[in-house]
Design a protein around this motif. Structure first.
Motif, PDB file in Angstrom:
ATOM      1  N   PHE A 178     -53.966  27.132  19.518  1.00 24.58           N
ATOM      2  CA  PHE A 178     -54.382  27.395  20.891  1.00 24.58           C
ATOM      3  C   PHE A 178     -55.408  28.525  20.905  1.00 24.58           C
ATOM      4  CE2 PHE A 178     -50.293  29.768  20.516  1.00 24.58           C
ATOM      5  CZ  PHE A 178     -50.724  31.063  20.798  1.00 24.58           C
ATOM      6  N   PHE A 179     -56.245  28.522  21.947  1.00 27.06           N
ATOM      7  CA  PHE A 179     -57.303  29.509  22.089  1.00 27.06           C
ATOM      8  C   PHE A 179     -56.760  30.810  22.663  1.00 27.06           C
ATOM      9  CE2 PHE A 179     -59.806  25.673  21.854  1.00 27.06           C
ATOM     10  CZ  PHE A 179     -60.993  26.068  21.250  1.00 27.06           C
ATOM     11  N   ILE A 180     -57.394  31.910  22.249  1.00 28.88           N
ATOM     12  CA  ILE A 180     -57.164  33.195  22.912  1.00 28.88           C
ATOM     13  C   ILE A 180     -58.513  33.784  23.323  1.00 28.88           C
ATOM     14  CG2 ILE A 180     -54.965  33.680  21.777  1.00 28.88           C
ATOM     15  CD1 ILE A 180     -56.456  35.538  19.862  1.00 28.88           C
ATOM     16  N   SER A 181     -59.522  32.920  23.455  1.00 31.21           N
ATOM     17  CA  SER A 181     -60.864  33.336  23.858  1.00 31.21           C
ATOM     18  C   SER A 181     -61.553  32.152  24.528  1.00 31.21           C
ATOM     19  CB  SER A 181     -61.675  33.808  22.648  1.00 31.21           C
ATOM     20  OG  SER A 181     -61.891  32.727  21.754  1.00 31.21           O
ATOM     21  N   ASP A 182     -62.725  32.395  25.050  1.00 33.80           N
ATOM     22  CA  ASP A 182     -63.492  31.362  25.746  1.00 33.80           C
ATOM     23  C   ASP A 182     -63.965  30.291  24.760  1.00 33.80           C
ATOM     24  OD1 ASP A 182     -65.200  29.846  27.284  1.00 33.80           O
ATOM     25  OD2 ASP A 182     -66.487  31.514  27.900  1.00 33.80           O
ATOM     26  N   PRO A 183     -63.587  29.015  24.943  1.00 35.37           N
ATOM     27  CA  PRO A 183     -64.054  27.956  24.041  1.00 35.37           C
ATOM     28  C   PRO A 183     -65.566  27.817  23.990  1.00 35.37           C
ATOM     29  CG  PRO A 183     -62.222  27.169  25.382  1.00 35.37           C
ATOM     30  CD  PRO A 183     -62.626  28.496  25.936  1.00 35.37           C
ATOM     31  N   ARG A 184     -66.269  28.293  25.017  1.00 35.57           N
ATOM     32  CA  ARG A 184     -67.728  28.188  24.995  1.00 35.57           C
ATOM     33  C   ARG A 184     -68.320  28.994  23.846  1.00 35.57           C
ATOM     34  NH1 ARG A 184     -71.561  26.021  27.974  1.00 35.57           N
ATOM     35  NH2 ARG A 184     -70.010  25.294  29.462  1.00 35.57           N
ATOM     36  N   LEU A 185     -67.649  30.037  23.411  1.00 35.53           N
ATOM     37  CA  LEU A 185     -68.121  30.797  22.255  1.00 35.53           C
ATOM     38  C   LEU A 185     -68.161  29.914  21.010  1.00 35.53           C
ATOM     39  CD1 LEU A 185     -66.129  34.100  22.814  1.00 35.53           C
ATOM     40  CD2 LEU A 185     -68.552  33.702  23.301  1.00 35.53           C
ATOM     41  N   LEU A 186     -67.197  29.020  20.890  1.00 41.11           N
ATOM     42  CA  LEU A 186     -67.190  28.066  19.780  1.00 41.11           C
ATOM     43  C   LEU A 186     -68.268  27.004  19.979  1.00 41.11           C
ATOM     44  CD1 LEU A 186     -66.014  26.887  17.197  1.00 41.11           C
ATOM     45  CD2 LEU A 186     -64.170  25.864  18.567  1.00 41.11           C
ATOM     46  N   TRP A 187     -68.394  26.505  21.208  1.00 38.79           N
ATOM     47  CA  TRP A 187     -69.401  25.491  21.519  1.00 38.79           C
ATOM     48  C   TRP A 187     -70.806  25.999  21.188  1.00 38.79           C
ATOM     49  CZ3 TRP A 187     -69.230  20.484  22.584  1.00 38.79           C
ATOM     50  CH2 TRP A 187     -70.303  19.864  23.230  1.00 38.79           C
ATOM     51  N   GLU A 188     -71.047  27.282  21.422  1.00 44.34           N
ATOM     52  CA  GLU A 188     -72.374  27.847  21.179  1.00 44.34           C
ATOM     53  C   GLU A 188     -72.752  27.832  19.700  1.00 44.34           C
ATOM     54  OE1 GLU A 188     -74.723  28.774  23.311  1.00 44.34           O
ATOM     55  OE2 GLU A 188     -73.441  28.052  24.936  1.00 44.34           O
ATOM     56  N   GLN A 189     -71.790  27.607  18.816  1.00 45.38           N
ATOM     57  CA  GLN A 189     -72.110  27.532  17.390  1.00 45.38           C
ATOM     58  C   GLN A 189     -73.030  26.352  17.082  1.00 45.38           C
ATOM     59  OE1 GLN A 189     -71.188  29.960  15.056  1.00 45.38           O
ATOM     60  NE2 GLN A 189     -70.688  30.916  17.020  1.00 45.38           N
ATOM     61  N   PHE A 190     -73.013  25.330  17.926  1.00 42.09           N
ATOM     62  CA  PHE A 190     -73.925  24.211  17.723  1.00 42.09           C
ATOM     63  C   PHE A 190     -75.381  24.687  17.708  1.00 42.09           C
ATOM     64  CE2 PHE A 190     -70.409  21.412  19.326  1.00 42.09           C
ATOM     65  CZ  PHE A 190     -70.440  20.472  18.303  1.00 42.09           C
ATOM     66  N   ARG A 191     -75.679  25.739  18.464  1.00 33.83           N
ATOM     67  CA  ARG A 191     -77.045  26.233  18.559  1.00 33.83           C
ATOM     68  C   ARG A 191     -77.522  26.861  17.252  1.00 33.83           C
ATOM     69  NH1 ARG A 191     -78.843  26.685  23.888  1.00 33.83           N
ATOM     70  NH2 ARG A 191     -77.232  26.418  25.492  1.00 33.83           N
ATOM     71  N   THR A 192     -76.608  27.228  16.382  1.00 30.93           N
ATOM     72  CA  THR A 192     -76.975  27.895  15.133  1.00 30.93           C
ATOM     73  C   THR A 192     -77.240  26.903  14.001  1.00 30.93           C
ATOM     74  OG1 THR A 192     -74.684  28.115  14.315  1.00 30.93           O
ATOM     75  CG2 THR A 192     -75.481  29.808  15.836  1.00 30.93           C
TER      76      THR A 192
END
Length: 499
Positions: free
Chosen positions: A260-274
């Motif tokens: 389970f998450f303990i942070s905003d999932p968008r932070l993970l989604w933003e990895q696509f940009r890298t």
């Protein structure tokens, strides 16, 4: 008495009386003037402000919701209210115009979508816009964070609901969740989802219901893969997500249910940009680990993955007898599998030593095609298994980052994060000797290290009430539920019809 600035509050307890200011002096002068002059001044002031306000008010602009509806929804004839899907996220309910309505506008309201069932869609024409571009509400430019999850059986769903709840809790924008499941899991999940009517942001949950027979047949059409992992055929479906979800879903995050998450999932989604231009897969890697019986498949973890589904489709990740019969480009996986496992067993026709199920096959792909792979930070794989959460957890709240890094040195030595502090963002409770991680006896042991570090987080996320997720005013957001029955895998759905 100390000197106070003119910006000090007029009601400051440190001042004996209000300070003298220019506006207060003017007020005193006005009080001394005649009543007639005061009335003339008052009427002049009112006319200066009232007339422009009346002019502006008479030129009322059209409703923002009405404008958005005109752009996105075709004109509807006057008829009883009915639900029409628009992009899968909202239903626009149009009602007949009445005499009480403004003649210049057609009243439009937006109501939450009721559960609907959709046909299986595999459109390879390339004309369907990317999901996310069409799913946003009018004026919403933020791309939805998209998940593809696998929950088969009620036991799996009972873990998965904690993952879903954490996504809802921390999401900072619209979210789409595609769940491959059976009837038992579907029923279990919908009972919880029904409690969420006003999420903080729009949420789309779409259930995909392939039969077990259809999944087994797809594995057989590949020809040579099999598994001895406890997850069985269902676990192998991680390799076929791109064939189950329609082409409108271009990329997604996959997470195992025991996390389970303990942070905003968008932070993970933003990895696509890298990612680089060729990257299609990202998951944590552990070059410091090795296991000959597992053919080193423990060097990665398919427990959390970023998947470019569109690229995996273009590469034709998994082989199929349907593809071979139709011709066209060869699939990516057969040479990768043969390089790791050797030729299939002559007796069974299957590859040997795929001890870790789908992860063994992902490792074969990553090892053979490193250009397709990107390492994913350990922040997203804080695991209770071999690395024991990197000896990080709640407590010592004021510990500096360099000190945390020193504590973790032995745990991240010879890894991409050597000398770095892991910042937990997703907790993964794997390798616990129970069917459901939250039922582990260690959570009741005050001396157990894992309980000391993360027991409080577990109890908070399991105990957080579903109704507490209702955080928006009624009508502003919606949780949409859709179902796709009788799923066809893309290898069959896209194969040319045989006459």
């Amino acid at each position: 008495m100390p000197t106070h600035s003119r910006q000090h509050s007029l009601t400051s307890p440190f001042l004996e009386g209000p300070p003298v200011t220019p506006w207060r002096t003017k007020a005193t002068e006005l009080r001394r003037r005649s009543t007639f002059l005061k009335r003339i001044a008052f009427l002049a002031i009112v006319s200066v402000f009232a007339v422009p306000i009346w002019i502006l008010g008479s030129q009322r602009p059209p409703s923002r919701i009405h404008e958005a509806a005109q752009d996105s929804v075709a004109p509807q004839p006057a008829a009883p209210a009915q639900h029409k899907p628009v992009g899968g996220l909202w239903h626009h309910a149009h009602r007949p115009q009445t005499a009480a309505d403004d003649d210049s506008e057609t009243a439009t309201s937006i109501v939450p979508l009721v559960p609907v069932r959709l046909p299986a869609v595999h459109d390879d024409s390339g004309l369907v816009p990317e999901e996310g571009a069409i799913q946003s509400q009018p004026g919403e430019e933020e791309e939805p964070v998209t998940f593809s999850l696998l929950m088969w059986s009620e036991a799996s769903a009972s873990e998965g609901v904690i993952l879903l709840k954490s996504i809802f809790m921390y999401a900072s924008g619209p979210t789409h969740i595609h769940i491959i499941c059976d009837e038992a899991a579907h029923s279990y999940l919908e009972k919880r989802l029904a409690l969420v009517t006003r999420p903080r942001h729009d949420i789309l949950v779409r259930f995909y219901r392939p039969s077990y027979e259809a999944m087994a047949e797809r594995v057989e059409r590949e020809g040579a893969i099999s598994t001895i992992h406890s997850a069985g055929i269902v676990g192998l479906m991680k390799l076929f997500i791109h064939e189950i979800l329609p082409p409108t879903v271009k990329k997604s995050i996959f997470v195992d249910t025991d996390a389970f998450f303990i942070s905003d999932p968008r932070l993970l989604w933003e990895q696509f940009r890298t990612w680089g231009p060729d990257t299609a897969i990202s998951m944590p890697s552990h070059p410091d680990m090795s296991s000959a019986p597992w053919r080193d498949a423990n060097k990665i973890c398919s427990c959390v993955m970023l998947l470019d589904l569109a690229r995996l489709r273009a590469l034709r990740l998994m082989d199929s007898s349907a593809y071979r019969a139709a011709g066209g480009p060869a699939a990516l996986s057969p040479p990768a599998f043969a390089a790791l496992f050797g030729a299939p067993d002559p007796a069974t026709g299957k590859y040997r030593d795929a001890w870790l199920g789908d992860q063994s096959y992902w490792w074969a792909v990553v090892k053979a095609r490193p250009d397709l792979y990107a390492h994913l930070s350990y922040d997203w794989e804080v695991s209770s298994c071999l690395v024991d959460m990197y000896i990080t957890g709640l407590g010592d709240a004021d510990m500096p980052e360099d000190e945390q890094a020193r504590v973790q040195t032995d745990r991240v030595k010879d890894t991409p994060h050597a000398g770095q502090a892991v910042v937990p963002r997703l907790l993964h409770f794997n390798c616990l000797p129970v069917d459901n991680y939250y039922e582990w006896d260690g959570w009741n042991d005050p001396k157990e290290g894992l309980n000391k570090r993360w027991g409080a987080a577990l109890r908070y996320h399991t105990g957080y009430k579903w109704t507490w997720l209702n955080q928006s005013p009624a009508g502003e957001t919606a949780l949409t539920i859709e179902t796709v029955d009788d799923v066809q895998f893309a290898d069959v759905a896209s194969a040319p019809t045989q006459n």
